[in-house]
Design a protein around this motif. Sequence first.
Motif, PDB file in Angstrom:
ATOM      1  N   SER A  39     -18.840 -22.545 -26.733  1.00  0.00           N
ATOM      2  CA  SER A  39     -19.741 -23.618 -26.371  1.00  0.00           C
ATOM      3  C   SER A  39     -20.335 -24.232 -27.624  1.00  0.00           C
ATOM      4  N   ILE A  48     -20.498 -27.101 -22.390  1.00  0.00           N
ATOM      5  CA  ILE A  48     -19.483 -26.119 -21.999  1.00  0.00           C
ATOM      6  C   ILE A  48     -18.166 -26.872 -21.816  1.00  0.00           C
ATOM      7  N   ASN A  52     -13.301 -23.904 -20.811  1.00  0.00           N
ATOM      8  CA  ASN A  52     -13.981 -22.616 -20.744  1.00  0.00           C
ATOM      9  C   ASN A  52     -14.510 -22.282 -19.355  1.00  0.00           C
ATOM     10  N   ILE A  53     -14.533 -23.265 -18.462  1.00  0.00           N
ATOM     11  CA  ILE A  53     -14.998 -23.036 -17.094  1.00  0.00           C
ATOM     12  C   ILE A  53     -13.846 -22.443 -16.287  1.00  0.00           C
ATOM     13  N   ILE A  66     -21.455 -21.559 -11.557  1.00  0.00           N
ATOM     14  CA  ILE A  66     -20.401 -21.848 -12.535  1.00  0.00           C
ATOM     15  C   ILE A  66     -20.171 -20.627 -13.414  1.00  0.00           C
ATOM     16  N   THR A  67     -18.935 -20.153 -13.445  1.00  0.00           N
ATOM     17  CA  THR A  67     -18.555 -19.039 -14.319  1.00  0.00           C
ATOM     18  C   THR A  67     -17.731 -19.595 -15.467  1.00  0.00           C
ATOM     19  N   TYR A  68     -18.124 -19.227 -16.679  1.00  0.00           N
ATOM     20  CA  TYR A  68     -17.460 -19.796 -17.846  1.00  0.00           C
ATOM     21  C   TYR A  68     -17.414 -18.789 -18.989  1.00  0.00           C
ATOM     22  N   GLU A  70     -18.062 -18.047 -22.944  1.00  0.00           N
ATOM     23  CA  GLU A  70     -18.930 -18.493 -24.028  1.00  0.00           C
ATOM     24  C   GLU A  70     -18.730 -17.614 -25.254  1.00  0.00           C
ATOM     25  N   THR A  80     -22.362 -16.599 -16.008  1.00  0.00           N
ATOM     26  CA  THR A  80     -22.474 -17.315 -14.743  1.00  0.00           C
ATOM     27  C   THR A  80     -23.845 -17.971 -14.668  1.00  0.00           C
ATOM     28  N   ALA A 107     -11.740 -28.570 -14.788  1.00  0.00           N
ATOM     29  CA  ALA A 107     -11.522 -27.287 -15.449  1.00  0.00           C
ATOM     30  C   ALA A 107     -10.048 -26.892 -15.426  1.00  0.00           C
ATOM     31  N   LYS A 236      -5.392 -21.420 -18.432  1.00  0.00           N
ATOM     32  CA  LYS A 236      -5.643 -22.852 -18.612  1.00  0.00           C
ATOM     33  C   LYS A 236      -4.509 -23.618 -19.289  1.00  0.00           C
TER      34      LYS A 236
END
Length: 488
Positions: A39, A48, A52-53, A66-68, A70, A80, A107, A236
């Motif tokens: 981030s 963010i 990364n999400i 939202i879970t991401y 970092e 989260t 995402a 991703k």
Amino acid sequence: MVLAKITDHGLLTDQTGRDSRIAGVFCCIPSGQADKNGSEELSNGTLIPFKNIVWVEGALNESAEITYIEQQDSRLKIRTIVAEVTGSQQSNEPGSKSSVSQLMALAYANSEPKKSVIVFVNPHSGKGKAIHLYKHDVEPVLNAARYHVELVKTEYTGHATEYMKYVDIDKYDGVICASGDGIPHEVLNGIYSRKDRVRAFEKLFIAQTPCGSGNAMALSCLGTLKPGLATLEIIKGHTVRSDLMLVCSKSSGPRISFLSQTYGVIAEADIGTEWMRFIGEIRFDIGVLLNILRKKQFPCRVAVKRITNDKKELSERYKSQYQQPGVTTQLDEDALKPKYFDGQLFDDDRLPAGWEWLDDNVTQNLSIFYTGKLPYIAKDVDFFPAALPNDGAIDLVLFDGRTQVWRSAHSLLQLDKGLHVWHDHVDHLKVESLKLVPMLEKGRTSYISVDGENFPVETIQVEVLPGVMKTVMNDGRYKDSGFLAHIG
């Protein structure tokens, strides 16, 4: 709850006094990658990146959970937050559903969420650390992304091959190998052995998260040797169809190879130093050094069906192919069959049309024979800098064993930048197919290595299988090898 706004580059959040939850801590990465993978702290909040999400779902009062991923203090963490999201595009959906749908679409712009995968873990990979790496680095990321995982701990050599021969592929989207390069080799050969192999290759992606001592697929395709970061890239990254190679010999049927085949100094340093595995990767360097100092040569004959004739043609082809779109043609059974092997090798005295023998003055005095499809065979070993995922070619590199020791050593010291291929005593060409005929004197033993696995020292034929393997790559291409920058 925090405030968040969707921007062109990511989700901008005001997390002052936030009460976010850390779901797990994993994977050290170099601090220099913070801007790319973590981030970015801004004067008016935290951005963010969409990449990364990993998961978004609706929460109370039209908010979104939202879970991401970092980065903090050079470590990756799963966080989260519950946020009130603004800046979303107009939608007929209620507030939270609209934000969730848009964030998930952004995402997963290059991939699909919540896949079902088989994960193979070799408990013996990485000097026995593979299970630990999987539990601490890989599994938390897959869980955060809501992946369904069928975990298989391999129990013997060939276990993954047997498993993939009979598994119900309709239950899965792909296979992740939390291992070294041996398990991807087994997985691919298991799929190749199936009666429905065309459908299996079309349906399943094959990827590696680096948990072994050799992690060429992860490094070349995902650009990292960090298991947690590699897993995020798998989730991703772009799906790409890449070439495979088919190895045929008298003693065994056709065998899939995704990485390389080697004979000479490299094979001796790899397979011949297995007894030194306890000292780690340095065993390979020691093996190469000893063989170079001894000026060991490995006579052979090599026949090829050329694509390029010299390094100028190689450079021109690389530039023309680098920007080409990926493979879009549908696979069929003919694409998986060998062209030059019908149960037996072709006669050396009757080469197929378009084939030729390479100069015997070189091959009878060879020190290194090496073919491959991936640029990086190990950390800091950019052996095939001109390799491309789906150019329908095999990269072939030959070292002349008559070269002075200091010149050989100098070229090998440039492997980290892929500059060894520009030395005069090194031939580098692209071929469609090849035949290697070892010619060791009677009583002398040596090795042939296929994807790092020991193979009988005998005549082999190798041909490319264009666009067969479905895999995942960072930005849809191999990790930069430096070749394009060198040729301009």
